[in-house]
Design an enzyme around this catalytic site. Structure first.
Site, PDB file in Angstrom:
ATOM      1  N   LYS A 116      39.633  72.026 -25.286  1.00 45.48           N
ATOM      2  CA  LYS A 116      39.615  71.958 -26.753  1.00 45.48           C
ATOM      3  C   LYS A 116      39.169  70.554 -27.153  1.00 45.48           C
ATOM      4  CE  LYS A 116      42.546  72.755 -30.808  1.00 45.48           C
ATOM      5  NZ  LYS A 116      42.292  71.442 -31.438  1.00 45.48           N
ATOM      6  N   GLU A 174      31.604  72.633 -31.891  1.00 42.69           N
ATOM      7  CA  GLU A 174      32.270  71.365 -32.178  1.00 42.69           C
ATOM      8  C   GLU A 174      31.275  70.220 -32.062  1.00 42.69           C
ATOM      9  OE1 GLU A 174      36.458  69.908 -32.804  1.00 42.69           O
ATOM     10  OE2 GLU A 174      35.562  71.905 -32.663  1.00 42.69           O
ATOM     11  N   CYS A 409      51.775  27.600 -28.305  1.00 44.85           N
ATOM     12  CA  CYS A 409      51.862  28.547 -27.189  1.00 44.85           C
ATOM     13  C   CYS A 409      53.327  28.777 -26.841  1.00 44.85           C
ATOM     14  CB  CYS A 409      51.112  27.998 -25.980  1.00 44.85           C
ATOM     15  SG  CYS A 409      51.359  28.957 -24.461  1.00 44.85           S
TER      16      CYS A 409
END
EC number: 6.5.1.2
Length: 831
Positions: A116, A174, A409
Site C-alpha cells: 500500500k 497511486e 558547549c
C-alpha cells in the site's frame, strides 16, 4: 434514547476527523499521525455501530476524504473511489478471510496482495486509447481535475499500447515520490533556495495541486496502477490479476511486488516478507492491500457504506506517534556540530520504545516552533534516527517559551558559534572538547576509515574520560597493561569489588597503593559512606602501581586482538586516511577523489583551499572546509603524530595529469571566487600577466586600458589590496608551480596503458589491499567495475576468488594473478 456522553463524543470525533481530513487532503499539511486518525475513526465507527442514530450522512465513517479544494474544477467519479477498511492485527485478517470463505464456500480463496503506497490516489480516464482526464480521489465521489499536471508524469501513458483496450477505461492508481528522488530534490532545493518538501507523501500531493504544470514537471513523481473504475462493455475480466496483466500490456506501470496468494496463511506470509524489506524499498508503504482475486466473488461479497467487503488494508505498525517534549539537549559531533535533541516521554513507534528524537538544527526548531512541554509527532522508519516532524500547537500548555540555542558547549564550556549563512552551530572548542575527541576517534577507527576492529564506543569514552587517549595518535601507544586496567575497573561495580579482583594481580605495598588511590578519589573503604559518582574514571586517571597480571584470572585475548588491529591499521591507503581525519564535508567519495587527484599526503596537507576546487565535484564550500582543516596547526600536529607513530600511506603516487587544465592562470582566478570575475573575464585577465603575483601588481588604470570592464577591474584591484589575499595568491601560485612540476608529461598522460579498459578484482591480495590495487590501476587509466562481463578487459584474482573467476573462465576473460599485477605496476611506476 442515546446517552449524552456518546453523542457528545461522536460529535467531537467527527469534528476532529473532518478537521484532520481537511488538513490532509486539501492543505497537504497533516496535523496528526495516521495512527491517531485510525484510532479515532475506529472509535467513531464503534459508537455509530452501537448507536445507529448517531451516524450522519457526512460522517467520516461514510466518506473517504474531504470536499475538494477550490483551486481546481470538479470531476465526478462515474464509479466512486472508495476507501478500504483497515486491519491492524493478524486476527482481523483471519476474520476478513473467514467472512469470505463462509460466504463463498471456498477453503483457501486466492487474493491479489500488494504494498500500500503512501502517496495520492488518482483516476485516469481514457477514451479510444487516449488520456483525456485525470482526477484526485477527493471525497470519493467528487475529485479535482489535475489533468494538466498528470500529463507531466512520464510514467502515465498518454496513448495506450496494443489495440485490446476498451473504448472507455478508467484506471485507478497511486502517484508517489520515490524516496531517493525526494532526497535528491530536497538537496537541490536547498542549494537553489527553494522550499524543501516535508516528506514524500506531501511532496506527491502538493506537486499534483500546483496551478502551474511546469512546477509539477520539476518534481520527481512516479505512478503505479492498481485497479480500474468505469470500463466500456467491449472488454470484460474474470479476475483482478487479469486486470493488472491487461494494464501492464496497455503500458501502465504495475508494482512488481504484486503477488497471487492463497488463504489466510498466504496473506500473512506475504505481509511478513514485505514488513522485512519495507525499509529497503525505494518508496514509502504503510501496509499491504489484499483483494479477492475472483471478480464474481467480489460482486457477491459487495460493499459496506465506505469500503468493499472483498478487500482490506493490513496496516504496518505506525511509524509516527504523538508524545511530549520533556527537554531539549545539545549533542556535540566530531566536527563540533551542535545538534539539538528532544528528550521525550517514552512512546512506542514502529515497535520500538523511543525516548529521544533529533531536531536536526536550530533553524528546524524555529521552523517547527518546538518548545519544551509541546505535544509533537515523532517519526521512526527502519534504522533512521527518530525525528520530530510536527508540533500539535492546539495541545500546547500555557506559558511555554520559545527555545534558543545555548551560547556555551554543554561538554567543554566553549562558545557555540555559527558562521554567516550556515545552518549548523558548532562548538568552538575543537579537539579541546572531549565530546569532539570521542566522536573523532570513533570515526577514525570505523570500518571504512582505519578499520580498527574491537574498539567500541564505550571503550573510546572511557579512554578519553580517563585521559589515557587525548587524540587519535595516542591509540598507537596503547599498551596491554592500560587496556587490562580499563577492563578491571569497569567490570568492578563497586570499589570493594575492584579491590577483591585486584588481589589476583597485585599484592603487598602495591595493593596498599591501590587502596590509597581509592581514598584519594573520595572512596570510604569502610563501606559506610556514599561512593562518588565518577569514582571509576577518577581511579583510571590516577598513577597506578605496576601489576603482575594473572592471565588465568582476567581475559587478555580481546586486548591482544585490539592492539594487533591497531597495529595493522598503520598500513593504509590515502583515501582511507583522508576519510579517517574527519574533515567537514569530506565523505568517502570526496576522500577518494582527493587521493586520486593529488596522490600524496605531503602534497594535500600543504595546499591552499582554492586548489581543492581542481578536483571534480568539489565546490567552494567543501574546498574551504578542507583548506581550513589543513591550515590549523593542531590538525597538522595530529597528522605529524600519526606519521611519527608509524602510520604509512601504501598507495602514494604522483598527481594525476587531469589536473593540468585546472592549473592555468585563468582557472586559478576562477577558483579564488573573486566577485565579478566570471570564467570569461578570468580568461581575459590571464592574457595580461603570467602569474597571480604579477597580475596583483596591475593597477586599475592598466586593467581598464587593457579592456577589462570597470566592475571587474575594480573588484580585482580591491581584492588584491588585502594582505591576506596577496598572501593567498602567492601561496596558490607557488603550490600550482610545484604541482605542475610533478605532473606526468603530456605525452605520457595521453598514453596511459589501461585507458578504456574495464578491470575486475576478486579474492585477497597478499602484497597490498584491493583498494590500493584499484587505485593504482585507476591511475593507469583503468575503470574498476564490480562484476565480470564480456566487456571486462581482465580479472585480477587473489586468494579465494569465488564465482567471479569461474565467470571469467566461462567468458574467456584474461586472468592476472598477483605476481603479474605487481610486475605490471612496478613497470609503470618506474616510468
Amino acid at each position: 434514547m442515546i446517552p449524552l456522553d456518546p453523542a457528545q463524543r461522536a460529535a467531537e470525533l467527527r469534528r476532529r476527523l473532518q478537521e484532520a481530513n481537511y488538513h490532509y487532503h486539501v492543505l497537504d499539511q497533516p496535523r496528526i499521525p495516521d495512527a491517531d486518525y485510525d484510532r479515532m475513526l475506529r472509535e467513531l465507527d464503534a459508537l455509530e455501530a452501537t448507536y445507529p442514530d448517531l451516524a450522519t450522512p457526512d460522517s467520516p465513517t461514510q466518506r473517504v476524504g474531504h470536499t475538494i479544494a477550490t483551486a481546481f474544477s470538479e470531476v465526478r467519479h462515474t464509479v466512486p473511489m472508495l476507501s478500504l477498511n483497515n486491519a491492524f492485527s493478524d486476527p482481523e485478517v483471519l476474520e476478513f478471510v473467514r467472512r469470505i470463505t463462509a460466504r463463498l464456500g471456498e477453503t483457501a480463496p486466492s487474493f491479489s496482495a500488494e504494498p500500500k503506497l503512501d502517496g495520492l490516489a488518482i483516476s485516469l480516464r481514457y477514451q479510444n486509447g487516449i488520456f483525456i482526464q485525470g482526477a484526485t480521489r477527493g471525497d470519493g465521489v467528487t475529485g479535482e481535475d489535475v489533468t494538466a499536471n498528470l500529463r507531466t508524469l512520464p510514467t502515465i501513458p498518454q496513448r495506450l499500447q496494443s489495440d485490446t483496450w476498451p473504448t472507455v477505461l478508467e484506471v485507478r492508481g497511486e502517484v508517489y515520490m520515490p524516496r531517493p528522488d525526494f532526497e535528491a530534490y530536497n538537496t537541490q532545493a536547498r542549494l537553489r533556495g527553494w522550499k524543501v518538501l516535508a516528506n514524500p507523501r506531501n511532496g506527491a500531493a502538493g506537486s499534483l495541486r500546483q496551478l502551474d504544470p511546469h512546477i509539477t514537471a520539476q518534481r520527481p513523481l512516479s505512478f503505479y496502477a492498481y485497479g480500474i473504475g468505469e470500463v466500456a462493455d467491449d472488454v470484460s475480466f474474470h479476475s483482478h490479476s487479469e486486470i493488472l496483466a491487461s494494464l501492464r500490456a496497455w503500458g501502465f506501470p504495475v508494482s512488481p511486488l504484486v503477488e497471487l496468494v492463497y488463504g489466510s496463511e498466504g496473506l500473512l506470509n506475504y505481509y511478513r516478507r514485505m514488513e522485512t524489506i519495507r525499509d529497503t524499498l525505494p518508496f514509502d508503504i504503510d501496509g499491504i492491500v489484499y483483494k479477492l482475486d475472483d471478480l464474481s466473488g467480489q460482486h457477491e461479497m459487495g460493499f459496506v457504506a465506505r469500503a468493499p467487503r472483498w478487500a482490506i488494508a493490513h496496516k504496518f505498525p505506525a511509524q509516527e506517534q504523538t508524545t511530549t517534549v520533556e527537554a531539549i539537549e545539545i549533542q556535540i559531533g566530531r566536527t563540533g556540530a551542535a545538534t539539538p535533541v528532544a528528550r521525550l516521554t517514552p512512546v512506542q513507534v514502529a515497535g520500538v520504545t523511543v525516548t529521544s528524537a533529533t531536531l536536526h538544527n536550530a533553524d528546524q526548531i524555529a521552523r517547527l516552533d518546538v518548545r519544551i512541554g509541546d505535544t509533537v509527532i515523532v517519526r521512526r522508519a527502519g534504522d533512521v534516527i527518530p525525528e520530530v516532524v510536527a508540533v500539535i500547537t492546539d495541545s500546547r500548555p500555557p506559558g511555554v517559551t520559545a527555545w534558543s540555542m545555548p551560547m556555551a558547549c554543554p561538554v567543554c564550556g566553549s562558545e557555540i558559534v555559527r558562521e554567516t549563512g550556515a545552518a549548523v552551530w558548532r562548538c568552538s572548542g575543537e579537539l579541546a572538547c572531549p565530546a569532539q575527541r570521542k566522536e573523532a576517534i570513533r570515526h577514525f577507527v570505523s570500518r571504512r576509515a582505519m578499520d580498527v576492529e574491537g574498539l567500541g564506543v564505550k571503550c573510546i569514552e572511557l579512554l578519553v574520560d580517563a585521559a589515557v587517549v587525548h587524540g587519535v595518535a595516542d591509540l598507537y601507544h596503547l599498551s596491554l597493561d592500560q587496556l587490562l586496567r580499563l577492563r578491571l575497573v569497569t567490570n568492578a561495580q563497586t570499589p570493594t569489588m575492584l579491590l577483591r579482583e585486584a588481589r589476583d594481580h597485585v599484592t603487598g605495598m602495591r595493593y596498599q597503593q591501590l587502596e590509597e588511590i581509592l581514598r584519594t578519589v573520595g572512596v570510604d573503604l569502610s563501606g559506610e559512606g556514599d561512593v562518588p559518582e565518577h569514582w571509576q574514571i577518577d581511579v583510571l586517571r590516577a598513577q597506578w602501581p605496576d601489576f603482575d597480571w594473572n592471565h588465568k584470572k582476567i581475559a587478555t585475548k580481546w586486548a591482544q586482538n585490539l592492539i594487533a588491529a591497531i597495529d595493522r591499521s598503520r598500513q593504509t591507503t590515502l583515501e582511507r586516511f583522508l576519510f579517517a581525519l574527519g574533515m567537514t564535508h569530506v565523505g568517502e567519495t570526496t576522500a577518494k577523489a582527493l587521493a586520486h587527484s593529488f596522490g600524496d599526503l605531503a602534497i594535500i596537507r600543504q595546499l591552499p583551499w582554492p586548489l581543492f576546487k581542481c578536483v571534480p565535484d568539489i565546490g567552494g564550500e567543501v574546498a574551504r572546509a578542507i583548506g581550513h582543516f589543513m591550515d590549523q596547526p593542531a590538525n597538522q600536529q595530529a597528522i605529524d603524530d600519526l606519521v611519527e607513530r608509524g602510520v604509512r600511506i601504501t598507495d602514494a603516487h604522483p598527481p594525476t595529469s587531469t589536473l593540468r587544465d585546472q592549473l592555468t592562470l585563468a582557472s586559478l582566478l576562477e577558483h579564488l571566487e573573486i566577485p565579478k570575475i566570471t570564467p570569461m573575464r578570468a580568461v581575459q585577465l590571464a592574457t595580461l600577466a603570467p602569474t597571480l603575483p604579477l597580475l596583483a601588481e596591475a593597477d586599475l588604470d592598466a586593467l581598464l586600458q587593457a579592456g577589462v570592464p570597470q566592475p571587474a577591474a575594480q573588484s580585482l584591484t580591491e581584492w588584491f589590496q588585502s594582505p591576506d589575499n596577496i598572501s593567498l595568491a602567492r601561496r596558490l601560485q607557488h603550490c600550482c608551480d610545484v604541482l605542475l612540476a610533478q605532473l606526468p608529461s603530456p605525452d605520457r598522460a595521453h598514453t596511459a596503458p589501461l585507458n578504456g579498459q574495464s578491470v575486475v578484482l576478486t579474492g585477497k591480495l597478499a602484497s597490498l589491499t584491493r583498494e590500493a590495487a584499484a587505485t593504482r590501476l585507476e591511475m593507469l587509466g583503468a575503470k574498476i567495475v564490480g562484476s565480470v562481463s564480456k566487456k571486462t578487459s581482465f580479472l585480477v584474482a587473489g586468494e579465494d576468488p569465488g564465482s567471479k573467476l569461474d565467470k571469467a573462465h566461462a567468458l574467456h576473460v584474461d586472468i592476472w594473478d598477483e605476481a603479474r599485477l605487481l610486475d605490471f605496476l612496478e613497470q609503470y611506476s618506474a616510468q
